[in-house]
Each structure stands twice: as C-alpha cells, then as structure tokens.
Design an enzyme around this catalytic site. Structure first.
Site, PDB file in Angstrom:
ATOM      1  N   ASP A 178       0.860  -1.190   0.000  1.00  0.00           N
ATOM      2  CA  ASP A 178       0.000   0.000   0.000  1.00  0.00           C
ATOM      3  C   ASP A 178       0.891   1.233   0.000  1.00  0.00           C
ATOM      4  OD1 ASP A 178      -2.279   1.800   0.437  1.00  0.00           O
ATOM      5  OD2 ASP A 178      -3.341  -0.046   0.920  1.00  0.00           O
ATOM      6  N   HIS A 241      -2.708   3.491  -4.558  1.00  0.00           N
ATOM      7  CA  HIS A 241      -2.176   2.901  -3.314  1.00  0.00           C
ATOM      8  C   HIS A 241      -0.782   2.311  -3.547  1.00  0.00           C
ATOM      9  CE1 HIS A 241      -5.587   3.365  -0.551  1.00  0.00           C
ATOM     10  NE2 HIS A 241      -6.381   3.104  -1.579  1.00  0.00           N
ATOM     11  N   ASP A 304      -8.670  -0.189  -6.028  1.00  0.00           N
ATOM     12  CA  ASP A 304      -9.577   0.749  -5.353  1.00  0.00           C
ATOM     13  C   ASP A 304      -8.953   2.140  -5.271  1.00  0.00           C
ATOM     14  OD1 ASP A 304      -7.681  -0.540  -3.658  1.00  0.00           O
ATOM     15  OD2 ASP A 304      -8.604   0.425  -1.930  1.00  0.00           O
ATOM     16  N   GLU A 305      -9.807   3.102  -5.045  1.00  0.00           N
ATOM     17  CA  GLU A 305      -9.419   4.473  -4.695  1.00  0.00           C
ATOM     18  C   GLU A 305      -8.240   4.964  -5.537  1.00  0.00           C
ATOM     19  OE1 GLU A 305     -10.812   4.769  -0.098  1.00  0.00           O
ATOM     20  OE2 GLU A 305      -8.901   3.769  -0.427  1.00  0.00           O
ATOM     21  N   TRP A 370     -16.856  -3.687  -1.869  1.00  0.00           N
ATOM     22  CA  TRP A 370     -16.738  -2.923  -0.610  1.00  0.00           C
ATOM     23  C   TRP A 370     -17.573  -1.655  -0.665  1.00  0.00           C
ATOM     24  CZ3 TRP A 370     -14.077   1.726   0.971  1.00  0.00           C
ATOM     25  CH2 TRP A 370     -13.490   2.447  -0.080  1.00  0.00           C
ATOM     26  N   TYR A 393     -16.378  -4.520   7.624  1.00  0.00           N
ATOM     27  CA  TYR A 393     -15.109  -3.867   7.981  1.00  0.00           C
ATOM     28  C   TYR A 393     -14.874  -3.987   9.495  1.00  0.00           C
ATOM     29  CZ  TYR A 393     -13.664  -1.976   3.484  1.00  0.00           C
ATOM     30  OH  TYR A 393     -13.195  -1.840   2.198  1.00  0.00           O
ATOM     31  N   ASP A 395     -12.300  -2.981  11.127  1.00  0.00           N
ATOM     32  CA  ASP A 395     -11.626  -1.847  11.774  1.00  0.00           C
ATOM     33  C   ASP A 395     -12.645  -0.801  12.213  1.00  0.00           C
ATOM     34  OD1 ASP A 395     -11.982  -1.580   8.975  1.00  0.00           O
ATOM     35  OD2 ASP A 395     -10.635   0.147   8.923  1.00  0.00           O
ATOM     36  N   GLU A 446      -4.634   0.852   9.621  1.00  0.00           N
ATOM     37  CA  GLU A 446      -4.048   2.185   9.816  1.00  0.00           C
ATOM     38  C   GLU A 446      -3.904   2.504  11.308  1.00  0.00           C
ATOM     39  OE1 GLU A 446      -6.469   1.609   7.625  1.00  0.00           O
ATOM     40  OE2 GLU A 446      -6.459   3.054   5.962  1.00  0.00           O
TER      41      GLU A 446
HETATM   42  C1  ACM Z   1     -10.903  -0.118   0.548  1.00  0.00           C
HETATM   43  O1  ACM Z   1     -11.420  -0.063   1.670  1.00  0.00           O
HETATM   44  N1  ACM Z   1     -10.195   0.904   0.085  1.00  0.00           N
HETATM   45  C2  ACM Z   1     -11.035  -1.299  -0.313  1.00  0.00           C
END
Ligand code: ACM
Length: 518
Positions: A178, A241, A304-305, A370, A393, A395, A446
């Site tokens: 990441d 990422h 993603d993102e 997700w 999730y 977290d 994180e």
């Molecule tokens: C993600 O939570 N960015 C897959």
C-alpha cells in the site's frame, strides 16, 4: 442447542446435528485409522489435539477413530462431511480431503474447551455422541488482513490462520502492499522492501515503522494454511495505493525525476502508477514472483481508490488514453486493470479487484464489493465476494460503548450487522445468485498496531461472519448469540483476546446500523 449441552453449540452451525445418547471416551490407547486419502486430516487431528490433550492418537489399522474419503458423499461438495460419533467409534467421512479438514475442526469444538488450551494432563477426554451432516453454503469464507499499514510478524499470521480454521473460514487475503509499506519480497526489485518497507513515521508520531516478510516465511505460511484448508490470496495494489513502490522506483510514476517518500499519512493518496510500458514490465515481474510463492488460483490486484488527476495532468498518459481509444484519462483505470488482469489469466490465475460504484473492472475480475452493491456487480457479470464496508469492515467500531479501546474507526459494524445479511443480495435471480462466491471480512490496520488489537477487532465478529458464510439464508440471531455464549469458552481456552459479549455489543440496533447492504 439447549444450554445444558454447551458442547453442541458449534460455530459455525452445522447443517444438521442430531444428538445421540452416550459419550465416546478418547484415551491414551485410542488410535486413528486413516483410510487412503485421509492421512493429511489424521495428521492435522494429531497435530492439533496431541499437544493440548496429551492424546498421542497413533495411526493404526485397528483404530476406533476412523477417517475416510467416501465418494458417496459427493453431494456434500468439496468441503462437506459426515460425522458419526457413537459410544465405541468415531467415523468422519467426506468426498474430498478438505471436507475431512472441516470435520476435524468440528471434533475439536465438540471436545471440552480445555482440550484446546494445552497443559494436558494424564486424563481421558469425552465426546458427545452425535450424527452430523454438514456442508457450507458458500465456498469463499474469507478475511482480509492489512499487513501493509502495520506490519505483523508471521507468528500473528499463523495464529490468525489457526483461528480462522477453527471457524471453517477458508480464505486469508493478505493485503501486502500500500502507500504506507511494501511487505512482499521481490528478488528482481529489492528496493521494494529495502526502501518501500520503511516509513519515517505514522501520522506525525515520529516513530519509524518497518517490516517485510521473507519468501521462506510466506511459503511456510502458505503450507501451514494449506494443511488447515485455508488458501492465502495475496494482494498487490495497483494502479493507486502505490506510494511505497514509487518511493522505491520513482520511474514508475507520472512525473520523471520526482522522489517521493513512503507515505506517512492515511487516506487516499493522489500519486498513482504511470501508464508507460516500464510499469507493465514491473507488474509482470512482481506478479511472477508472487505467483511463485502463492499457488492460490486468485491473485488480488487492488484497483480501489485510484485518483486520475495525475493522468489528466500528464501528456504521456493523455496520449496513451487516446492511443487506446479511450474517451479520456479516466478510462485508464479499467484499461490498466484489464491489461494486468489479462496477464494473470494467461498465467492460469484469476484476477480479483475491489469494486466501487462508478469504477468498472473488466468482467474477468472477481470483485469484492466494498463500496458497490453486490447485486449490481453480479449483474455486470462478475463473480462476487460480498464485502460491503458497513457489514464486513472489522476496523470499524464494534459498539458505541465509551469504553471501546482506541484503534477503531468512527463508523460502526456491530456484531449484529456482520450476522445480519445473506451474501446473496435481495433481488438476485438464480444466475446472479450463482455468481456470489461468498463473503469476507476486512481488517485494515491504519490505526491497529498489535496482534492483540487485531484479535480484539476480529473476535467475535469473525465468528458471526463464519456462521453466515457457512450457513447462508436468514440470520437466526438469537440462536447464534446462544451458541456464541457457549463458544466463548473455546475462545477463552485458546487465549483469544476477543471483545467481551456485553449488552451493547449484542445490541441488534444502534445508530447508523440499519440492515446493512451487501
Ligand atoms: C478499501 O477499503 N479501500 C477497499
């Protein structure tokens, strides 16, 4: 199950369980007869029970504990099994070796909890007599662990696998790279770990963080998991990422000559891979080494993102988009994933990506939904692993309890939300339903630094996920809670640092937790 029979409170719940009168006693003299093809399961039984029960369980053709492959149980698929325990014998049968591995975990749960805890004394052990016929509803019952944000030692991963296997979870998805760290060693690209595996600090704490696995460690983890019927699916993030990779090899980026650090903040980083051929050479080199370590049929490519601003600002990327016949640089995301995904397909593997509404992955991708409704992804033709953040999730906080320890993100995923939905979304027709492989929980790190925090966040929510993924259909929440209360004796015996069951953690309705989407 009646509270008077806590040993029958199994998690996940078997498809059918019929108590029978009597008990089977296992003692020092009990031996195990493994018919051809059942040796690995017999070995696992011995490995798991020997040290904690003191039972040697030696192999013998006369054994009263019998493990056998039986093609007649083919209707129970790859992982189904039948278990018959009478006062004199135990017979575990399955059509396939993985079914026997699942049955071994059922035997462990049927024993008294102290059979799991070690410190065995010179005693015998009793199993209740039962007849069980069991089969999972879903074949993907997974959990993702992010070892990129906070590196975790292999001992943590092995224990994670052990606890997964106890709950018949079968996919460990390892998020290995990441913006904040690259943990997968690549011999041809040593700077990925020597540079990309270190960051100067996390969120201004002034404390450097570093770590990377060796290939020997990862291969050993894959073997350990395989012995327990768990597949390790590696994830190498792209084209976003990737800040740690860019710190190691700046030429992979969009701005020649720019030197970036391994990211010290969290969130969505706007630096992404360039789209020149050198980047695809890099991806192929990395993935060749990844495939060499991980035999999993599935390889996760992230996806993603991915902000597209750098591509919009780059003449080279704009030219590339035009040459590829795309309407603009925004289309480069799907194009990039398609190119790398095709490479995996050529190698006989299946690409996996994170599905986000609006960001289309090529249809050959299996997607983890997700931030995309599972039904929409199935309708686009994808194979789907239900992974909506509001239901999976780990977290996210488990309750609104003011005493919840730090390390949990603001949003809520209470135990009930994990158990609430079926992986097949409402409204799915038979064809769409057939594309749903199962479900998976995610544990981003994180804010999570230690194995203790990981276990607290994972349990008991992984018990709920395992129960849903194994049984499917409608949630029997009261029945699950009753079984879970008994099951915590097993978690205690194993020293699992789970979140205690409290009124708040068992609440069925909290702010922001209406029936979650899948
Ligand atoms: C993600 O939570 N960015 C897959």
């Amino acid at each position: 199950m009646p509270a008077s029979r806590p040993e029958l409170s199994l998690v996940p719940r078997p498809r059918t369980l019929s108590p029978r009168p009597g008990r089977l006693t296992l003692g020092k003299g009990t031996s195990v007869r493994a018919l051809p093809g059942a040796e690995a399961a017999a070995g696992l039984l011995r490995t798991l029970l020997g040290p904690t029960t003191g039972l040697p369980l030696p192999p013998s053709s006369e054994g009263r504990v019998v493990l056998a492959l039986d093609p007649q149980l083919g209707g129970l698929g790859d992982e189904g099994y039948g278990l018959t325990i009478g006062p004199e014998t135990l017979l575990l049968r399955a059509a396939r070796p993985d079914g026997l591995l699942r049955g071994v975990q059922t035997i462990r749960q049927l024993l008294p909890p102290d059979a799991l805890s070690g410190g065995a004394s010179d005693r015998s052990w009793e199993l209740p007599c039962v007849e069980i016929s069991d089969v999972p509803r879903y074949r993907w019952r997974g959990t993702m662990l992010d070892v990129a944000r906070h590196f975790q030692p292999v001992s943590c991963l092995r224990r994670y696998v052990d606890l997964m296997a106890l709950h018949k979870l079968n996919v460990l998805h390892l998020h290995l790279t990441d913006d904040q760290g690259w943990r997968m060693p690549v011999d041809a690209l040593p700077r990925l770990t020597s540079v990309g595996g270190h960051r100067a600090q996390s969120l201004s704490d002034g404390v450097p963080h570093a770590g990377a696995y060796t290939k020997a460690e990862l291969r050993d983890l894959v073997r350990h998991a395989r012995e327990r019927g768990v597949t390790v699916v590696p994830e190498i993030e792209m084209p976003g990422h990737v800040r740690a990779a860019l710190a190691a090899y700046p030429a992979l980026g969009n701005r020649p000559g720019r030197q970036l650090d391994v990211w010290t903040r969290w969130g969505v980083c706007d630096t992404v891979f360039g789209v020149h051929e050198e980047v695809f050479d890099f991806c192929r080199t990395v993935l060749q080494e990844v495939m060499d370590v991980f035999p999993s049929p599935y390889i996760h490519l992230g996806g993603d993102e991915c902000p597209t601003g750098e591509w919009e600002d780059s003449p080279a990327a704009r030219d590339r988009a035009a040459a590829a016949g795309l309407s603009g640089p925004g289309g480069l995301h799907g194009w990039f994933m398609g190119r790398v995904g095709s490479f995996l397909v050529e190698q006989g593997r299946r690409p996996v990506g994170w599905a986000e509404t609006g960001g289309e992955l090529p249809p050959e991708f299996t997607v983890m939904t997700w931030r995309d409704p599972a039904l929409a992804a199935a309708r686009r033709g994808h194979q789907v692993v239900a992974a909506h953040h509001r239901a999976t999730y780990l977290d996210y906080a488990q309750s609104t309890d003011p005493d919840e320890p730090p390390g949990q993100r603001g949003a809520l995923v209470p135990l009930h939300a994990v158990h609430a939905g079926d992986p097949v979304p409402r409204g799915a027709g038979p064809e769409e339903a057939s594309r749903v492989l199962g479900t998976q929980a995610q544990l981003w790190t994180e804010y999570v630094r230690t194995p203790e925090q990981i276990e607290y966040l994972a349990y008991p929510r992984l018990c709920a996920l395992a129960d849903r993924a194994w049984s499917g259909g409608r949630s029997d929440w009261p029945g699950f809670v009753e079984r879970l209360r008994d099951h915590t004796a097993r978690l205690d015996a194993l020293g699992v640092r789970y979140r205690p069951l409290t009124t708040r953690s068992l609440a069925t309705a909290s702010a922001g937790t209406a029936r979650p989407p899948r």
